[in-house]
Design an enzyme around this catalytic site. Sequence first.
Site, PDB file in Angstrom:
ATOM      1  N   GLU A 152       1.849  -0.384  -4.990  1.00  0.00           N
ATOM      2  CA  GLU A 152       0.941   0.710  -5.322  1.00  0.00           C
ATOM      3  C   GLU A 152       1.876   1.913  -5.435  1.00  0.00           C
ATOM      4  OE1 GLU A 152      -3.256   2.588  -3.771  1.00  0.00           O
ATOM      5  OE2 GLU A 152      -1.735   2.231  -2.288  1.00  0.00           O
ATOM      6  N   ASP A 198       0.836  -1.191   0.000  1.00  0.00           N
ATOM      7  CA  ASP A 198       0.000   0.000   0.000  1.00  0.00           C
ATOM      8  C   ASP A 198       0.879   1.251   0.000  1.00  0.00           C
ATOM      9  OD1 ASP A 198      -2.749   1.089   0.358  1.00  0.00           O
ATOM     10  OD2 ASP A 198      -1.885   1.896   2.205  1.00  0.00           O
TER      11      ASP A 198
END
Lengths: 114, 704
Positions: free
Chosen positions: B387, B350
Amino acid sequence: MAIQVEVSTRNEITVVTVAGEIDGGSAPGLQSQVLPLLQQNGALVLDLAGVTYMSSAGLRVLLLLYRQAVARNGRVALAGVAETIKDTMAVTGFLKFFTVAGTVDQALTTLQQA
Amino acid sequence: MDTRIDFYPTHQHQGYKLRPGRPVPFGATLVPGGVNFAICSRYATSCTLVLFEKGASTPLVEIPIPEVFRIGNTWCMVVFDLDYERIEYGYRMEGPWDPKAGHRFDASKILLDPYAKAIGGRDVWGEPPDWNDPYPHRARLIFEDFDWEDDRPLETPLADLVIYELHARSFTRHPSAGVKHPGTYAGLMAKIPYLKELGVNCVELMPIFEFDEFENSRPNPVTGETMYNYWGYSTVGFFAPKAGYAATGPLGMQVDEFKNLVKELHRNGIEIILDVVFNHTAEGNEHGPTLSFRGIDNQTYYMLTPEGYYFNFSGCGNTLNCNNPVVRMMVLDCLRYWAAEYHIDGFRFDLAAILGRDPWGAPMPNPPLLESLAFDPILAKCKLIAEAWDAGGLYQVGSFPAYGRWAEWNGKYRDDIRRFLKGDEGMIPALAQRLQGSPDLYGWNRRGPTASINFITCHDGFTLYDLFAYNYKHNEVNGEQNRDGGDDNHSWNCGAEGETDNSEVHALRQRMIKNALAILLMSHGVPMILMGDEAGRTQRGNNNTYCHDNDLNWFDWSLLERNTGLFHFARQMIAFRKTHPLLRAREHLGISAVQADFIWHGVHAWNADWSPGSRTVAFMLRERQAGQGGNTNPVLYMALNAYWDALPFQLPELPINYRWHLFANTALSSPHDIYEPGHEIPLEPYQDSFLVGGRAVVVLVGRP
């Protein structure tokens, strides 16, 4: 937690009847009582109908017994496992190692057929 | 075994037997006769081990770790004769309180071990906590003896993956899931047959590291329901699986349950990727709680401004200081642990751009953490997916430091495909790049198409159904007057905002969803499908459902009965992808030595219209030797028409003896929209064009 352990023999198969709660406190005692009963090529039934609670440590004793039995070319069956305990065993992966029977008689039959 | 002299105590404290511990591994490790505790802090001046009976609010004992047990900055101690199952442990650290210098020691707090492998305190999801508990997230001891038998990570080639992104609770929490343990790892395990039927071979779980669903929980100003930290992008403990997601959480057996889930997934050929959140922690900024890192070594674990405040590149209050060597080691230890001890197949990071920032926040050209992960011998076969952006404005899609290992969530794929689908002009050149595995992003650097994780929807943003049912986000129930959530959705409601009785709108939405699925599964790169998109799952226009424990997030399984056609379509598209290696290229065609080509067509064969006004394109995928010298491998063709009227597409010629067969045509309704791979419908032998409906796609197979 105290547990009661009784050992008998039926049709040349060792039957260990356990009652009480198997947890971190009682598991080592159970292990030291049951492990010596495993024999080469032998079969053993654990009657757990009187077991009301089984913690992670208790399940590990069962799996240890299973592994030791396999190492001796033997077999272990569980009888009378309470539904909640059986469910925990299924979810955590312990259950599928064992032959599971409703009663001691059924467990004996299964082991004798195998 | 018990003849070793180091199995015996040398010290004692209030009857507890002790001896000097070993500094590594960090955390609590079961050793013969006892437990080895090890924790490090650069600036702490003393460290006390605090032991609790499970769930008790006052400690059983506090054992100051003797100064003589300290090695460097690491306190380590063995405590003998502990009942592993009934103990919870934490630490008190003494040290300076000097926020300007980055120190926030507070010996009144009991601190969670950063290496805690199981964490109690939130054992049952949503059970209101005791807010006065002096130790809310409680480290526990675990057995690391899971019987994996012959299991190990599957090592499926990245190019062959079809990823399914899901939330461990949402997947089976809805009553319609019909599982014995809704909303748990066990529930997910019970749905493995569904995943197999759909055909996905990898699940990517939204965060399952222990988090606090009650972090910032509050009553919903609109509905009165409790709003939670539902998605869990806020880690409390990096080494512990979320107990509240386990049916056996109340028994403290979440570790076994999760491992069993992994083992069963693997037994069914399904990999598991974890969405990991190393960019920040649950401690927030200077106003947040002191749970662990802040009280252990604030200056080490967090990126701090020169004034001692928290940098906020995560948008969540603090930023984990990932390129401090101690923190970097923790991240590496953590991932190694999940790979080795849990057999995890890969990780999705993330806001991974943060992991490439130095301790002062500046992006680094050669970030040591990313390099360490890429070259690590234990993580060597794990998928690493970034990401590739953060909340501080660093956007690295196409330029993330990859070391030949890292793949990326391809945000440009999402945006370009959405814009093409809704009919934007000028999208054909970009569309062509995305279909080919984005060589514009991953070709020049030889990263190849598998660097691109292709997705049109993910947990952030609209579901696929909502993408074609809403022009605007509808986030009012999030309690922020619809200000939260992204505004650049590139969505189109197909003629009516939200639910409608208009059957034409409904049919068009179904078609648009199928178009999207077809493009996703025909593209080079690695497709990722969002949970429920195969069944038309809706969030009623909410594009940021992070806080809702209700049917905005839960997968309503009855959708499968209402949208059988969608599910059927998704299933066949996945099967088609698996059937044809041409769709799963390891390298970019045209750049590599692969003897196959992407050949572009349009409404005229061999002549694609790349002009700004164009909304059509077609392509053919073909081995160069197809149809020659005994090579009878199929040729694939896809026509894409985002124009609102039907257009005839002239078909390219096939090798002699080959004939076109219709696999998919989204202009038709189920079950005539798609066929089982291998059972496609032959076109007439001399048919040289195909009428592609408005806003529809067609897939043909040419074969003998």
